[in-house]
Design a protein around this motif. Structure first.
Motif, short mmCIF file in Angstrom:
data_model
loop_
_atom_site.label_atom_id
_atom_site.label_comp_id
_atom_site.label_asym_id
_atom_site.label_seq_id
_atom_site.Cartn_x
_atom_site.Cartn_y
_atom_site.Cartn_z
N VAL A 166 0.87 -1.18 0.00
CA VAL A 166 0.00 0.00 0.00
C VAL A 166 0.91 1.22 0.00
CG1 VAL A 166 -1.68 1.32 1.36
CG2 VAL A 166 -1.89 -1.17 1.17
N THR A 206 2.81 -5.85 21.76
CA THR A 206 3.59 -6.73 20.87
C THR A 206 3.45 -8.22 21.23
OG1 THR A 206 5.78 -7.08 19.93
CG2 THR A 206 5.67 -6.65 22.28
N GLY A 207 3.87 -9.07 20.28
CA GLY A 207 3.80 -10.52 20.48
C GLY A 207 2.67 -11.07 19.63
N VAL A 208 2.84 -12.28 19.12
CA VAL A 208 1.83 -12.83 18.22
C VAL A 208 0.47 -12.99 18.92
CG1 VAL A 208 1.21 -14.86 16.83
CG2 VAL A 208 3.49 -13.86 16.65
N ASN A 221 8.70 -2.07 7.31
CA ASN A 221 8.24 -0.70 7.59
C ASN A 221 8.06 -0.44 9.09
OD1 ASN A 221 8.20 0.17 4.90
ND2 ASN A 221 6.19 -0.75 4.56
N ALA A 231 1.04 -4.63 16.81
CA ALA A 231 1.88 -4.44 17.99
C ALA A 231 1.85 -3.02 18.55
CB ALA A 231 3.32 -4.83 17.64
#
Ligand SMILES: Cc1cc2nc3c(=O)[nH]c(=O)nc-3n(C[C@H](O)[C@H](O)[C@H](O)COP(=O)(O)OP(=O)(O)OC[C@H]3O[C@@H](n4cnc5c(N)ncnc54)[C@H](O)[C@@H]3O)c2cc1C
Length: 359
Positions: A111, A335-337, A293, A329
């Motif tokens: 994008v 953060t973290g899956v 990014n 995140a």
């Protein structure tokens, strides 16, 4: 979890509420994590063993709220989980579920811009020149990057410059032509100068002289992670994020980090590792920024200090564009899956409600 992580804080009154006052005592947000551990342990090594997990959030335990003691608790009480097939299997499973629900994916292009009109977003322009119309947009790219690069300039992009960011990591992924059965699935080397290690990362944005580091040997858990008779090894060395002055010498720091990992592993009897590496992929903060990014190459997104948590973290819907949503995140809870997936649930629930979709 119920009162803090699994809740979406859309209004200040939901966060700063008398009902939440007991949390100040229960989860100790005002105490520093390392100091708080001193109430339980005298030995510096035990204090380190019960606080190093803060680095999963890109934080120093000397700054992190004691709230994050929930991470060592989780590791000890619930164990460390490995998705069969590797981390990427989670992505593949989500893609399969989404496709079954009719989602169409567009690969191989980014994008480049979010199209806005008044107080609404109307679609995206892709890097290959195509335009896609949308009733609503959910941005999963790093939130500060979206404000700074995809939206027309406004005050929030400037505010993002003043926010604190998590640390970064230099990581190595090695394929090796022999097995190292003496190496367990998870090995953590903690720096003797535990405080100095974090000072160097957080305050000096540097690679510590003798850093703490983490080694993962996934084939110990899942034989499919390496060909028979061979091995795969991941080494992760936490470092400062990009300082934007251009003075950090990343090729030199990467070479130094690689040697430090080799020296540490030689101590486990793996002195021949450099001679057995068949290939290597490595990442520095520059790679994290270029490839994903991530602003400042900060691998865990916006910092998780007290002033950037809960309602004080950027919200999952933009204040101006009513149909622009965020996940990931740099939104709440962080953060973290698993945590990023919780943020996705918060955003999905909100979007369905606000667009009046479904039951
Ligand atoms: C070395 C390392 C090890 C880790 N280990 C673990 C672990 O063991 N367990 C755990 O829970 N977490 C771990 N994490 C943290 C975890 O990977 C992140 O917290 C998580 O991936 C964040 O999810 P996200 O959706 O916010 O961002 P991402 O997973 O980065 O997803 C954002 C996506 O947006 C894409 N994107 C960016 N810009 C654009 C654009 N303009 N157009 C289109 N797409 C774009 C990016 O390419 C990326 O695919 C680790 C992180 C690192 C760096």
């Amino acid at each position: 979890m119920e009162k803090l992580v699994n809740r979406d804080f859309r209004r200040a009154s939901e966060f700063f509420s008398p009902v939440n006052l007991p949390l100040l005592y229960q989860i100790k947000p005002l105490a520093k994590h390392y100091d708080h551990m001193a109430r339980y342990f005298d030995q510096p090594r035990l204090k380190a063993a019960f606080t190093f997990q803060d680095v999963y959030m890109g934080l120093s335990p000397f700054e992190a709220p004691a709230t994050f003691s929930m991470m060592p608790y989780t590791e000890l009480a619930h164990g460390v989980w490995y998705p069969r097939g590797g981390m990427y299997r989670i992505v593949e499973s989500l893609v399969e579920l989404a496709q079954a629900a009719g989602v169409e994916f567009v690969y191989g292009t980014a994008v480049a811009q979010i199209i806005t009109q008044g107080k609404a977003v109307r679609g995206v322009v892709l890097a290959d020149g195509r335009t896609l119309q949308a009733d609503a947009i959910v941005a999963n790219a790093d939130l500060p990057y979206v404000y700074q690069n995809l939206l027309p300039p406004n005050g929030i992009a400037g505010q993002m410059k003043r926010k604190r960011y998590s640390c970064s990591v230099i990581s190595f992924f090695w394929g090796v032509d022999k097995t190292y059965p003496e190496l367990p699935p998870h090995t953590l080397f903690l720096a003797d100068d535990y405080r100095g290690n974090f000072d160097s990362i957080i305050n000096d944005l540097a690679l510590p002289q003798t850093p703490s580091l983490y080694i993962h040997a996934p084939a110990r858990l899942d034989s499919a992670m390496a060909p028979p008779g061979e091995d795969t090894i991941t080494a992760i060395v936490p470092v400062g994020h990009l300082d934007e002055t251009g003075e950090q010498d990343w090729p030199a720091m990467r070479a130094q980090a690689r040697q430090i990992v080799f020296d540490r592993l030689a101590g486990l009897g793996m002195g021949d590792l450099p001679a057995h590496i068949k290939f290597e992929v490595n990442y520095t903060p520059l790679s994290w920024r270029k490839r994903y990014n991530l602003v400042k190459g900060a691998t865990h997104g916006l910092g998780h200090n007290l002033t950037q948590l809960g309602y004080l973290r950027p919200h999952n819907r933009d204040a101006h564009y009513h149909n622009l949503y965020f996940v990931g995140a740099s939104t709440h809870p962080g953060t973290g899956v698993p945590t990023a997936l919780v943020s996705a649930r918060h955003t999905a629930v909100r979007l369905l409600e606000e667009l009046e979709i479904g039951d």
